[in-house]
Motif scaffolding. Structure first.
Motif, PDB file in Angstrom:
ATOM      1  N   GLU A  67     -14.153  -4.444   4.843  1.00  0.00           N
ATOM      2  CA  GLU A  67     -13.306  -5.291   4.689  1.00  0.00           C
ATOM      3  C   GLU A  67     -12.550  -5.016   2.975  1.00  0.00           C
ATOM      4  O   GLU A  67     -11.256  -5.321   3.232  1.00  0.00           O
ATOM      5  N   ALA A  68     -13.236  -4.358   2.394  1.00  0.00           N
ATOM      6  CA  ALA A  68     -12.773  -3.656   1.165  1.00  0.00           C
ATOM      7  C   ALA A  68     -11.536  -2.637   1.478  1.00  0.00           C
ATOM      8  O   ALA A  68     -10.485  -2.805   0.939  1.00  0.00           O
ATOM      9  N   LYS A  69     -11.834  -2.076   2.680  1.00  0.00           N
ATOM     10  CA  LYS A  69     -10.641  -0.982   3.000  1.00  0.00           C
ATOM     11  C   LYS A  69      -9.673  -1.795   3.417  1.00  0.00           C
ATOM     12  O   LYS A  69      -8.535  -1.314   3.347  1.00  0.00           O
ATOM     13  N   PHE A  70      -9.784  -2.732   4.029  1.00  0.00           N
ATOM     14  CA  PHE A  70      -8.538  -3.757   4.832  1.00  0.00           C
ATOM     15  C   PHE A  70      -7.748  -4.126   3.732  1.00  0.00           C
ATOM     16  O   PHE A  70      -6.537  -3.823   3.750  1.00  0.00           O
ATOM     17  N   TRP A  71      -8.126  -4.543   2.702  1.00  0.00           N
ATOM     18  CA  TRP A  71      -7.569  -5.302   1.297  1.00  0.00           C
ATOM     19  C   TRP A  71      -6.807  -4.051   0.609  1.00  0.00           C
ATOM     20  O   TRP A  71      -5.523  -4.194   0.253  1.00  0.00           O
ATOM     21  N   LEU A  72      -7.515  -2.894   0.388  1.00  0.00           N
ATOM     22  CA  LEU A  72      -6.885  -1.718   0.005  1.00  0.00           C
ATOM     23  C   LEU A  72      -5.687  -1.201   0.600  1.00  0.00           C
ATOM     24  O   LEU A  72      -4.629  -0.886   0.115  1.00  0.00           O
ATOM     25  N   THR A  73      -5.838  -1.156   2.027  1.00  0.00           N
ATOM     26  CA  THR A  73      -4.940  -0.643   2.840  1.00  0.00           C
ATOM     27  C   THR A  73      -3.735  -1.553   3.031  1.00  0.00           C
ATOM     28  O   THR A  73      -2.530  -1.204   2.996  1.00  0.00           O
ATOM     29  N   LEU A  74      -3.850  -2.823   2.975  1.00  0.00           N
ATOM     30  CA  LEU A  74      -2.746  -3.927   2.608  1.00  0.00           C
ATOM     31  C   LEU A  74      -2.082  -3.848   1.612  1.00  0.00           C
ATOM     32  O   LEU A  74      -0.680  -3.640   1.655  1.00  0.00           O
ATOM     33  N   SER A  75      -2.669  -3.620   0.412  1.00  0.00           N
ATOM     34  CA  SER A  75      -2.112  -3.551  -0.773  1.00  0.00           C
ATOM     35  C   SER A  75      -1.205  -2.113  -0.932  1.00  0.00           C
ATOM     36  O   SER A  75       0.032  -2.109  -1.169  1.00  0.00           O
ATOM     37  N   ILE A  76      -1.828  -0.895  -0.511  1.00  0.00           N
ATOM     38  CA  ILE A  76      -1.053   0.141  -0.365  1.00  0.00           C
ATOM     39  C   ILE A  76       0.271   0.303   0.384  1.00  0.00           C
ATOM     40  O   ILE A  76       1.292   0.636   0.122  1.00  0.00           O
ATOM     41  N   VAL A  77       0.081  -0.502   1.709  1.00  0.00           N
ATOM     42  CA  VAL A  77       1.238  -0.348   2.693  1.00  0.00           C
ATOM     43  C   VAL A  77       2.224  -1.138   2.251  1.00  0.00           C
ATOM     44  O   VAL A  77       3.501  -0.769   2.257  1.00  0.00           O
ATOM     45  N   ILE A  78       2.019  -2.356   1.566  1.00  0.00           N
ATOM     46  CA  ILE A  78       2.974  -3.250   1.093  1.00  0.00           C
ATOM     47  C   ILE A  78       3.542  -2.648  -0.126  1.00  0.00           C
ATOM     48  O   ILE A  78       4.888  -2.579  -0.240  1.00  0.00           O
ATOM     49  N   ASN A  79       2.975  -2.018  -1.118  1.00  0.00           N
ATOM     50  CA  ASN A  79       3.504  -1.454  -2.109  1.00  0.00           C
ATOM     51  C   ASN A  79       4.366  -0.323  -1.919  1.00  0.00           C
ATOM     52  O   ASN A  79       5.644  -0.291  -2.197  1.00  0.00           O
TER      53      ASN A  79
END
Length: 477
Positions: free
Chosen positions: A75-87
């Protein structure tokens, strides 16, 4: 709003007085003032892109909390990935869309296919590379448990948008800046006075060195096909000092301004043109970016722990990515690759960390060996800067080809004596203070000598500065 503008000279004293005399009871009130001042500072450039900055702040603030509250690593990796991808998605769209689409079209044309592509007609949001990297480092550090997620939105927003560093760095870390934002600041006269000295030196490097070099450099690079080899060589050298004076001047002003508010930013330059090899140069040039790529790209890729092939691969990756970070043009990528090639002999011989101290430490003059090393490193850097400055790769190669002529050592006419003298003054001051934090940290002399020297610097600025409200080079990155 530019540091070297009348608007900023009005803006800064107002914010300073409000900060220390009106909102000095609680640091939370000071933080709100800094946030509003930072948003206003950014909006003065183009208010339409303020929403993008606010969105980036909100995205990473929310992502940090979600990462910390995650029940498991996936779950933590999902939110990290989401932030990185959008940024990176926003950064890629505004900064690299035209590059990729144009390169793809050229590739198709090379195979005989006619490609009609839609190119983005919008200016690059100023500072997007810098505040994007602020947010990325924050969410990665929260994910790696190096720092707790920030719950106070104002504090986090100040960390990302703090106006001294907002548009051209240095690239700060939450582990360094957030703790300073989260505590009471007490006015320190010595800190503020030294900040003013650093600001003065930053203005000298920007307005006297960089802005005087710029017109001549522009003329030489524009007319490179008709200029003599000696003139082209001078143009390459002057661009090296232009970009140094421009970017390190901005960093000095940013650090000095921040010290007026009781906040210390990361040092971004450490007299890089006194480096004895290219590895030392990159430890002293744009330090915050180099260390960012080291910590968030080079080490995660394996760093230097693997075998020699992995070290070589990782070194080329960070240099090429660093080049691409600077701009969407093949010239920047080749500039990065060329620096990687410079680095290879040091890496292969395991000598990339041999010059960790300043040159001629504790001495007045360098040895012959150190002088030769500094000269060779500087010349190699100037060659690489040609690719950084040229509009196209072919122009860069042609420029260097024209320098390599038997007429290279013919003295150009007219010789830019004034600019050479001003650059020499800057180098002399920085050499004397190369072991200090900045160029005007001259505590060894008596007060009256120091004050007299400051008056001379101010006179030179008033006498020789270019007051054309020239933008800083790194605003485009």
């Amino acid at each position: 709003m530019l540091f070297n503008s009348i608007g900023f000279l009005i803006f800064l004293p107002i914010v300073f007085c409000l900060y220390w005399f009106v909102f000095n009871k609680k640091f939370q009130q000071q933080n709100r003032l800094l946030l509003l001042a930072s948003f206003y500072f950014y909006a003065c450039w183009d208010w339409r892109f303020l929403f993008l900055l606010m969105f980036s702040i909100g995205l990473d603030y929310f992502s940090g909390i979600k990462i910390e509250n995650s029940k498991n690593k996936n779950e933590a990796k999902f939110w990290l990935t989401l932030s990185i991808v959008i940024n990176l998605g926003f950064l890629g769209f505004f900064k690299y869309y035209n590059f990729f689409v144009g390169s793809f079209a050229e590739l198709l044309n090379g195979f005989g296919f006619k490609a009609n592509v839609w190119l983005l007609k919008v200016i690059l949001p100023v500072g997007i590379s810098f505040y994007t990297f602020h947010g990325l480092s924050y969410v990665i550090d929260v994910y790696k448990k190096r720092i707790k997620a920030e719950r106070d939105f104002t504090d986090y927003a100040v960390f990302v948008s703090y106006f001294p560093l907002l548009v051209a760095g240095p690239i700060e870390r939450a582990t360094h800046l957030l703790p300073q934002i989260q505590k009471k600041r007490v006015f320190n006269y010595e800190q503020a006075a030294d900040g003013m000295r650093q600001i003065l030196w930053g203005f000298f490097k920007k307005m006297v060195i960089a802005d005087n070099c710029a017109p001549l450099v522009n003329e030489i690079f524009t007319n490179y096909q008709t200029e003599s080899p000696g003139t082209l060589a001078i143009g390459a050298v002057l661009f090296a000092f232009q970009i140094y004076g421009d970017f390190s001047g901005y960093s000095d002003i940013a650090l000095g301004v921040s010290r007026l508010f009781g906040i210390e930013l990361l040092k971004n330059f450490a007299f890089p043109y006194f480096s004895r090899d290219i590895a030392e140069f990159w430890r002293r040039w744009h330090i915050s970016l180099s260390s960012w790529f080291r910590d968030y790209l080079y080490i995660p890729l394996g760093g230097s722990k693997g075998g020699l092939p992995m070290k070589i691969r990782n070194t080329f990756i960070i240099f090429l990515v660093s080049g691409f970070w600077h701009g969407a043009n093949w010239t920047f990528i080749i500039w990065g690759g060329l620096n990687a090639l410079y680095f290879m002999p040091l890496l292969l011989t395991n000598k990339n960390r041999q010059n960790l101290e300043v040159a001629a430490q504790g001495k007045l003059l360098p040895s012959f060996k150190e002088s030769l090393q500094m000269f060779i490193t500087f010349m190699a850097t100037c060659i690489a800067w040609v690719f950084f400055r040229a509009a196209t790769v072919s122009q860069a190669f042609e420029y260097i080809k024209r320098i390599c002529s038997k007429d290279l050592f013919t003295i150009p006419h007219p010789l830019p004596v004034k600019i050479i003298a001003l650059v020499g003054c800057m180098l002399l001051v920085e050499w004397i203070n190369r072991e200090k934090f900045h160029g005007l940290e001259i505590k060894r002399f008596s007060p009256w000598i120091r004050r007299s020297f400051y008056v001379v610097i101010i006179y030179i600025i008033l006498r020789y500065a270019n007051f054309g409200n020239n933008e800083f080079i790194y605003f485009q990155f």
